[in-house]
Design a protein around this motif. Structure first.
Motif, PDB file in Angstrom:
ATOM      1  N   ILE A 193       0.825  -1.199   0.000  1.00  0.00           N
ATOM      2  CA  ILE A 193       0.022   0.053   0.062  1.00  0.00           C
ATOM      3  C   ILE A 193       1.011   1.104   0.005  1.00  0.00           C
ATOM      4  CG2 ILE A 193      -1.699  -1.049   1.169  1.00  0.00           C
ATOM      5  CD1 ILE A 193      -0.991   0.928   3.744  1.00  0.00           C
TER       6      ILE A 193
ATOM      7  N   THR B  27       0.577   6.231  -0.920  1.00  0.00           N
ATOM      8  CA  THR B  27      -0.467   7.209  -0.838  1.00  0.00           C
ATOM      9  C   THR B  27      -0.307   7.547  -2.015  1.00  0.00           C
ATOM     10  OG1 THR B  27       1.486   8.444  -0.125  1.00  0.00           O
ATOM     11  CG2 THR B  27       0.074   7.822   1.814  1.00  0.00           C
TER      12      THR B  27
ATOM     13  N   THR C  13      -5.837   1.758   4.355  1.00  0.00           N
ATOM     14  CA  THR C  13      -5.951   2.483   3.155  1.00  0.00           C
ATOM     15  C   THR C  13      -7.442   3.290   3.321  1.00  0.00           C
ATOM     16  OG1 THR C  13      -6.731   0.642   1.691  1.00  0.00           O
ATOM     17  CG2 THR C  13      -4.609   1.742   1.559  1.00  0.00           C
TER      18      THR C  13
ATOM     19  N   GLY D 161      -4.689   6.995   1.102  1.00  0.00           N
ATOM     20  CA  GLY D 161      -4.261   5.776   0.982  1.00  0.00           C
ATOM     21  C   GLY D 161      -4.645   5.000  -0.487  1.00  0.00           C
TER      22      GLY D 161
END
Lengths: 296, 286
Positions: free
Chosen positions: B145, B147, B220, B227
């Motif tokens: 994950i 941003t 997220t 996210g």
């Protein structure tokens, strides 16, 4: 040890003096006593060790403990990774140590300055030590390591290692400042008076008379702080960097065997011991004999 | 007291002390296979406390595995599965008692205070030398994950991640996947908890985090304002699974495994995953 005759009355001083029969008996008695206490000490040590080894070794859980903490093969496997982590500890410690000595000494001198004009310096140094000695190191590390990058200021570094190191310097400077201050204040006023009467200025007195003696006196506690710094340098691992202990933790997670931690511990000790001997040797060469004074 | 009598006293104390703290021999044999279902009936189970099903997990207990940092509310996937297993073995929800067990403490040698530990622990052959595992109650996929707007936000292949600075939680298989599957050029950042990793991601100190898929969804959705799931790491030939942890040689292992298998067969696990874990909308990384 006194000089011992090879046989009763077997030697004589050049002036014809011989030890009396009573003295010879005394010598023999002392020799017997020495042998006896040596033997008792040896036996007692062996018995105690045997008891400990037998006691630990005969517990039903010992094989499990040995496999979990003292697995030679696993330790050897983990050594390169842990040693690589230790390299970070060593680098952080060396860089921080230099800065800490500079800051610590500056703070200590600030705090021992005389005269009303220096009042703000004294207050600042005292406040600084009070605050940073009291703050938990972990908090300082988080504040600098996560807090400062969170400000998103341009031009400031973002690396965890730099901010973690800064936190170590801030905190440890306050410890070291106090050690130096104790050293400076332990120098007898007569030393200052003598230096001043010889025509040395305040600064020269500090530089040539007070500080050399003060530093020599506080070498052992200073070394304490540096050994402690060496171990605490691992705390910056909370910011994401991998030090020896963190590397050991990663190894342990693979198979839940704790030997890598023991390896890390041994490496730390292996670093510390030579350092201690070295500082003792340096201090002796400079004429430091500990609190007991020199050889009489 | 003379030196000699002191020595005698010390020796005597040492012997007494050794005898006193000599632990009882526990027969750490292999767990017997339950011959039939009734070998796993509630009254025959080898429990730490009779009539109580003692489950352990770490504090804080994370979403989506637990809810509101309270394992005892039956919310969150792992909490729900634990209560389902307890029910299969004949326990009322009130008979399930939770205790805090640090991740590392669950694997240290020696007797445990819990009957079983549930803490997103991946089953592996190496770890099984130190503890017992039940059969898996969840098939894990690792994801990356980040941003929105980070340098890896648009990456579609594992190779595209090699230059990034990635983070993971210490002691997790997420870290091993990061190390062995992505093979990053920069040393990975390792954090004590996923929360700290999220903090570093927010500060842009790292480009992305490797976590298991449900945790990635939670991060997220709830922890990051912007996210984004980059994608799932390629599945390995041997699927990774979370399992319940028992002390080595626990007689409870086969019974819990039986219960987990039954829950898998009757669709309970799938239903609980549907209820607590999202799994839609994470692209596969080539």
């Amino acid at each position: 040890m006194s000089r011992e005759p090879e046989m009763p009355g077997g030697y004589a001083e050049p002036d014809g003096w011989r030890p009396s029969a009573v003295q010879l008996e005394r010598l023999a008695y002392r020799r017997r006593q020495t042998v006896r206490s040596g033997a008792i000490a040896g036996i007692s040590t062996v018995v105690l060790l045997a008891l400990v080894v037998f006691g630990v070794g005969s517990t039903p859980g010992w094989p499990r403990v040995r496999a979990t903490f003292f697995d030679f093969h696993r330790g050897w496997e983990a050594l390169p990774v842990v040693a690589q982590g230790l390299w970070l500890n060593v680098r952080v410690m060396l860089v921080c140590a230099v800065l800490i000595v500079i800051f610590g000494l500056t703070l200590a001198i600030m705090r021992t300055l005389r005269g009303p004009i220096f009042f703000p310096f004294r207050i600042f140094a005292a406040a600084y030590t009070d605050i940073f000695r009291g703050l938990p190191l972990l908090l300082v590390i988080f504040l600098l390591g996560f807090g400062v990058p969170a400000l998103q200021l341009r031009g400031l570094p973002n690396q965890a290692v730099i901010w973690g190191g800064a936190a170590l310097v801030l905190t440890y400077s306050s410890y070291v400042a106090e050690v130096f201050r104790a050293g400076i204040e332990s120098i007898h006023p007569s030393q200052r008076a003598a230096a001043r009467s010889l025509g040395l200025s305040h600064r020269q007195t500090l530089r040539f008379v007070v500080l050399p003696q003060a530093v020599r006196r506080v070498l052992p506690p200073l070394l304490n702080d540096f050994v402690s710094l060496q171990k605490d340098s691992g705390l910056i691992a909370v910011l994401g960097v991998i030090d020896a202990i963190r590397a050991a933790q990663l190894e342990t997670a693979e198979d839940f065997n704790f030997t890598p931690y023991v390896v890390a511990g041994l490496l730390f000790v292996a670093l510390t011991i030579p350092l201690t001997r070295l500082t003792d040797w340096v201090a002796r060469r400079q004429g430091w004999y500990g609190a007991g004074g020199g050889a009489v | 007291m003379t030196a000699r009598s002191a020595l005698v006293v010390v020796a005597a104390l040492a012997v007494v002390g050794l005898a006193a703290c000599a632990p009882e021999e526990d027969s750490a044999g292999t767990a017997p296979q339950p011959s039939s279902a009734d070998a796993c009936s509630k009254d025959k189970l080898a429990l730490k406390t009779a009539g109580t099903f003692s489950a352990g997990t770490d504090k804080p207990a994370y979403e989506p595995w637990f809810s509101g940092n309270d394992p005892a509310n039956g919310k969150g996937y792992e909490s729900a599965v634990t209560y389902a297993v307890a029910k299969k073995l004949g326990f009322e929800p009130a008979e399930v008692k939770w205790q805090t067990v640090q991740f590392n403490a669950a694997f240290a040698p020696g007797p445990k205070k819990f009957d079983l530990d549930v803490n997103q622990v991946s089953i592996s052959a190496d770890r099984a030398k130190a503890v017992d595992f039940s059969t898996g109650y969840y098939d894990v996929r690792q994801t990356v994950i980040t941003t929105v707007g980070s340098k890896i936000a648009a990456v579609t292949s594992v190779a595209g991640l090699a230059d990034a600075k990635l983070g993971a939680q210490v002691g997790t298989t997420s870290y091993t996947s990061l190390r062995d599957v992505i093979k990053p050029k920069q040393q990975p950042a390792v954090f004590d908890s996923n929360d700290l990793a999220v903090q570093a991601l927010k500060n842009k100190q790292i480009d992305g985090i490797v976590v298991d898929l449900p945790t990635g969804f939670y991060m997220t959705a709830a922890q990051l304002d912007d996210g984004k799931i980059v994608g799932q790491l390629p599945a390995t030939d041997k699927p990774e699974q979370f399992g319940f942890v028992f002390e080595k040689g626990s007689k409870l292992t086969p019974c819990v495994s039986q219960a987990v298998d039954a829950l898998r067969a009757d669709g309970t696990l799938a239903a609980l995953q549907k209820q607590w874990l999202t799994s839609e909308g994470a692209p596969e990384l080539s």
